[in-house]
Scaffold this motif. Structure first.
Motif, PDB file in Angstrom:
ATOM      1  N   ARG A 267      11.058  -2.811  18.728  1.00 10.05           N
ATOM      2  CA  ARG A 267      11.190  -1.614  19.572  1.00 10.05           C
ATOM      3  C   ARG A 267      12.541  -1.522  20.272  1.00 10.05           C
ATOM      4  N   LYS A 268      13.195  -2.658  20.520  1.00 13.81           N
ATOM      5  CA  LYS A 268      14.473  -2.641  21.232  1.00 13.81           C
ATOM      6  C   LYS A 268      15.607  -2.072  20.380  1.00 13.81           C
ATOM      7  N   THR A 269      15.398  -1.990  19.079  1.00 15.41           N
ATOM      8  CA  THR A 269      16.449  -1.440  18.200  1.00 15.41           C
ATOM      9  C   THR A 269      16.173   0.023  17.837  1.00 15.41           C
ATOM     10  N   PHE A 270      15.257   0.654  18.545  1.00  9.03           N
ATOM     11  CA  PHE A 270      14.835   2.021  18.216  1.00  9.03           C
ATOM     12  C   PHE A 270      16.011   3.003  18.236  1.00  9.03           C
ATOM     13  N   GLN A 271      16.104   3.816  17.182  1.00 10.10           N
ATOM     14  CA  GLN A 271      17.067   4.924  17.106  1.00 10.10           C
ATOM     15  C   GLN A 271      16.392   6.081  16.382  1.00 10.10           C
ATOM     16  N   LEU A 272      16.401   7.244  17.004  1.00 11.78           N
ATOM     17  CA  LEU A 272      15.770   8.408  16.376  1.00 11.78           C
ATOM     18  C   LEU A 272      16.770   9.092  15.457  1.00 11.78           C
ATOM     19  N   ARG A 273      16.449   9.127  14.166  1.00 13.47           N
ATOM     20  CA  ARG A 273      17.269   9.816  13.179  1.00 13.47           C
ATOM     21  C   ARG A 273      16.357  10.643  12.287  1.00 13.47           C
ATOM     22  N   LEU A 274      16.783  11.870  11.991  1.00 13.61           N
ATOM     23  CA  LEU A 274      16.008  12.701  11.083  1.00 13.61           C
ATOM     24  C   LEU A 274      16.200  12.273   9.638  1.00 13.61           C
ATOM     25  N   TRP A 275      17.290  11.570   9.363  1.00 11.93           N
ATOM     26  CA  TRP A 275      17.603  11.111   8.009  1.00 11.93           C
ATOM     27  C   TRP A 275      18.236   9.727   8.121  1.00 11.93           C
ATOM     28  N   PRO A 276      17.986   8.837   7.165  1.00  9.74           N
ATOM     29  CA  PRO A 276      18.587   7.491   7.242  1.00  9.74           C
ATOM     30  C   PRO A 276      20.108   7.557   7.346  1.00  9.74           C
ATOM     31  N   LYS A 277      20.676   6.618   8.073  1.00  8.53           N
ATOM     32  CA  LYS A 277      22.124   6.557   8.243  1.00  8.53           C
ATOM     33  C   LYS A 277      22.819   6.347   6.913  1.00  8.53           C
ATOM     34  N   ARG A 278      22.240   5.543   6.072  1.00  6.95           N
ATOM     35  CA  ARG A 278      22.729   5.304   4.710  1.00  6.95           C
ATOM     36  C   ARG A 278      21.515   5.213   3.793  1.00  6.95           C
ATOM     37  N   MET A 279      21.729   5.386   2.501  1.00  6.77           N
ATOM     38  CA  MET A 279      20.615   5.269   1.560  1.00  6.77           C
ATOM     39  C   MET A 279      20.469   3.842   1.058  1.00  6.77           C
TER      40      MET A 279
ATOM     41  N   LEU B 239      10.285   8.143   0.650  1.00  5.34           N
ATOM     42  CA  LEU B 239      11.269   7.069   0.838  1.00  5.34           C
ATOM     43  C   LEU B 239      10.624   5.686   0.778  1.00  5.34           C
ATOM     44  N   ALA B 240       9.351   5.591   1.179  1.00  5.96           N
ATOM     45  CA  ALA B 240       8.642   4.312   1.056  1.00  5.96           C
ATOM     46  C   ALA B 240       8.511   3.920  -0.414  1.00  5.96           C
ATOM     47  N   VAL B 241       8.178   4.883  -1.245  1.00  5.88           N
ATOM     48  CA  VAL B 241       8.071   4.617  -2.687  1.00  5.88           C
ATOM     49  C   VAL B 241       9.438   4.272  -3.272  1.00  5.88           C
ATOM     50  N   TRP B 242      10.469   4.990  -2.823  1.00  3.30           N
ATOM     51  CA  TRP B 242      11.829   4.740  -3.325  1.00  3.30           C
ATOM     52  C   TRP B 242      12.288   3.327  -3.001  1.00  3.30           C
ATOM     53  N   THR B 243      12.116   2.903  -1.764  1.00  4.31           N
ATOM     54  CA  THR B 243      12.585   1.560  -1.393  1.00  4.31           C
ATOM     55  C   THR B 243      11.744   0.476  -2.041  1.00  4.31           C
ATOM     56  N   PHE B 244      10.447   0.747  -2.245  1.00  2.00           N
ATOM     57  CA  PHE B 244       9.573  -0.285  -2.808  1.00  2.00           C
ATOM     58  C   PHE B 244       9.867  -0.526  -4.287  1.00  2.00           C
ATOM     59  N   TRP B 245      10.076   0.559  -5.039  1.00  6.32           N
ATOM     60  CA  TRP B 245      10.226   0.408  -6.480  1.00  6.32           C
ATOM     61  C   TRP B 245      11.672   0.347  -6.951  1.00  6.32           C
ATOM     62  N   PHE B 246      12.582   0.941  -6.220  1.00  6.04           N
ATOM     63  CA  PHE B 246      13.956   1.035  -6.707  1.00  6.04           C
ATOM     64  C   PHE B 246      14.986   0.366  -5.809  1.00  6.04           C
ATOM     65  N   LYS B 247      14.592   0.016  -4.584  1.00  2.96           N
ATOM     66  CA  LYS B 247      15.532  -0.620  -3.665  1.00  2.96           C
ATOM     67  C   LYS B 247      14.997  -1.950  -3.143  1.00  2.96           C
ATOM     68  N   ARG B 248      14.180  -2.593  -3.943  1.00  5.09           N
ATOM     69  CA  ARG B 248      13.597  -3.860  -3.503  1.00  5.09           C
ATOM     70  C   ARG B 248      14.664  -4.951  -3.460  1.00  5.09           C
ATOM     71  N   PRO B 249      14.573  -5.848  -2.463  1.00  4.41           N
ATOM     72  CA  PRO B 249      15.557  -6.940  -2.405  1.00  4.41           C
ATOM     73  C   PRO B 249      15.391  -7.868  -3.597  1.00  4.41           C
TER      74      PRO B 249
ATOM     75  N   THR C 195       0.835  -1.201   0.000  1.00  8.76           N
ATOM     76  CA  THR C 195       0.000   0.000   0.000  1.00  8.76           C
ATOM     77  C   THR C 195       0.865   1.244   0.000  1.00  8.76           C
ATOM     78  N   GLY C 196       1.954   1.221   0.775  1.00  3.42           N
ATOM     79  CA  GLY C 196       2.873   2.350   0.793  1.00  3.42           C
ATOM     80  C   GLY C 196       3.525   2.584  -0.552  1.00  3.42           C
ATOM     81  N   GLY C 197       3.888   1.516  -1.230  1.00  2.86           N
ATOM     82  CA  GLY C 197       4.508   1.643  -2.533  1.00  2.86           C
ATOM     83  C   GLY C 197       3.566   2.217  -3.580  1.00  2.86           C
ATOM     84  N   LEU C 198       2.276   1.922  -3.430  1.00  2.00           N
ATOM     85  CA  LEU C 198       1.307   2.368  -4.421  1.00  2.00           C
ATOM     86  C   LEU C 198       0.748   3.764  -4.150  1.00  2.00           C
ATOM     87  N   ILE C 199       0.617   4.123  -2.879  1.00  2.00           N
ATOM     88  CA  ILE C 199      -0.047   5.390  -2.545  1.00  2.00           C
ATOM     89  C   ILE C 199       0.873   6.361  -1.814  1.00  2.00           C
TER      90      ILE C 199
END
Length: 365
Positions: A154-166, A340-350, A11-15
């Motif tokens: 939740r135990k791996t939570f880290q607050l970042r304003l921008w991803p550590k890497r793309m 970024l949801a659209v970017w990872t879904f369409w261009f950074k898919r595993p 849904t995130g990838g589409l909308i």
């Protein structure tokens, strides 16, 4: 849980892009009164009857004038709307003395108008509203499902304003952790925005405040039968009668009939109303100027009054700078999360496992 994760991603990838654009355009509109840049925009409000009546008579005498959105405390210019053949989207800003400060032939000449049209209709009228409404419901699903999915990690939570890497893992981690922080703000933005588009959803949201049936009935536009529009309506008399009935209310919108038989409409805002243009209305016979009916917004059922608070909350028309800053955080976060949801879904898919295994086998030979 795997099914929920799949639905959330697809849904995130589409909308997601629609939500990102809604977040960005909405954030820009929060500050439109600061960047419009027309002389007189910062003038103090002059709401006395004599000034408003004289200006109304002057502006409505202009050829093609169809209505006025009056100046308020935030924006010191009247907005004039023109109609007639070849005038679709035409308008003007005028000072509170009735002098034209800026004029345009279509909405494309004014950024604040086409950005507003995009945010509310995607440049597609009612069809665009439906797309935005569906996107709003998807946004509600994202907030709820995202919170559920976050709980596992939740135990791996880290607050970042921008991803550590793309990279995809870093973006997914950033998306998950930023999303849970801004979830309450996103929930308010999405719910209030969707309420203004889908009436059944709005009625469900206001049910705790009163009967949805009573609220829906109270919000139905009253139907009045008016005579033909007079050659020179007496706007001063209409405004005088409106001020007599609601002495503390501000004049907000004056509208001429859209079709034969419709009345002249006037919207007012009482001090206790949150809605910037108010819901206190009067209808005048277009031929005689006599009052056909009036509606006091403060006498509406509690459910209807709760609905009338959705837009002011959504658009930061209440709460001052504190709430505007919070909504700015909400809008920019939605822009970032959606894009970024659209970017990872369409261009950074595993890569599919079989394809990866095949490549590995070929590499080893």
């Amino acid at each position: 849980m795997k099914l929920l994760d799949t639905l959330h991603r697809w849904t995130g990838g589409l909308i997601g892009l629609v939500l990102a654009l809604m977040g960005l355009s909405g954030t820009i509109l929060l500050y439109e009164h600061l960047w419009i840049g027309v002389p007189g925009a910062g003038d103090p409000l002059r709401g006395d009857l004599a000034t408003v009546a004289a200006t109304t008579e002057k502006l409505m005498a202009m050829p093609g004038a169809q209505g006025i959105i009056y100046a308020d405390e935030r924006f010191g210019l009247h907005q004039l709307r023109f109609g007639g053949q070849g005038n679709a989207g035409a308008g003007a800003y005028a000072s509170q003395s009735g002098d034209i400060a800026a004029r345009w032939a279509s909405q494309w000449e004014r950024p604040e108008l086409w950005i507003f049209d995009f945010h509310h209709h995607l440049f597609a009228g009612d069809s665009g509203e439906w797309v935005i409404g569906v996107a709003g419901l998807c946004g509600l699903f994202f907030v709820i499902s995202g919170a559920i999915l976050w709980w596992r990690t939740r135990k791996t939570f880290q607050l970042r304003l921008w991803p550590k890497r793309m990279s995809r893992p870093a973006i997914v981690m950033h998306h998950r952790d930023l999303g849970i922080i801004v979830a309450p703000l996103l929930l308010i933005s999405v719910v209030t925005g969707t309420m203004m588009i889908f009436r059944p959803f709005a009625m469900a949201m206001i049910a705790p405040f009163g009967s949805p049936a009573e609220a829906a009935k109270a919000m139905e536009p009253p139907k009045y039968r008016s005579g033909p529009l007079a050659a020179k309506p007496d706007y001063t008399a209409m405004l005088t009668e409106a001020r007599r009935r609601f002495p503390d209310a501000e004049f907000r919108i004056l509208s001429l009939p859209r079709k034969a038989g419709d009345p002249i409409g006037l919207r007012m805002k009482q001090p206790a109303e949150w809605l910037p243009n108010g819901r206190t209305t009067l209808a005048f016979d277009a031929a005689t100027g006599n009052v056909l009916g009036a509606r006091d917004a403060l006498a509406m059922p509690s459910g209807a009054q709760a609905f009338n608070k959705a837009f002011p909350i959504h658009a930061s028309k209440v709460g001052g700078w504190t709430w505007r800053i919070l909504l700015t955080i909400s809008g920019l976060s939605l822009t970032l999360l959606g894009s970024l949801a659209v970017w990872t879904f369409w261009f950074k898919r595993p890569k599919p496992a079989k394809r990866a295994a095949k490549k590995a086998a070929l590499a080893s030979t």
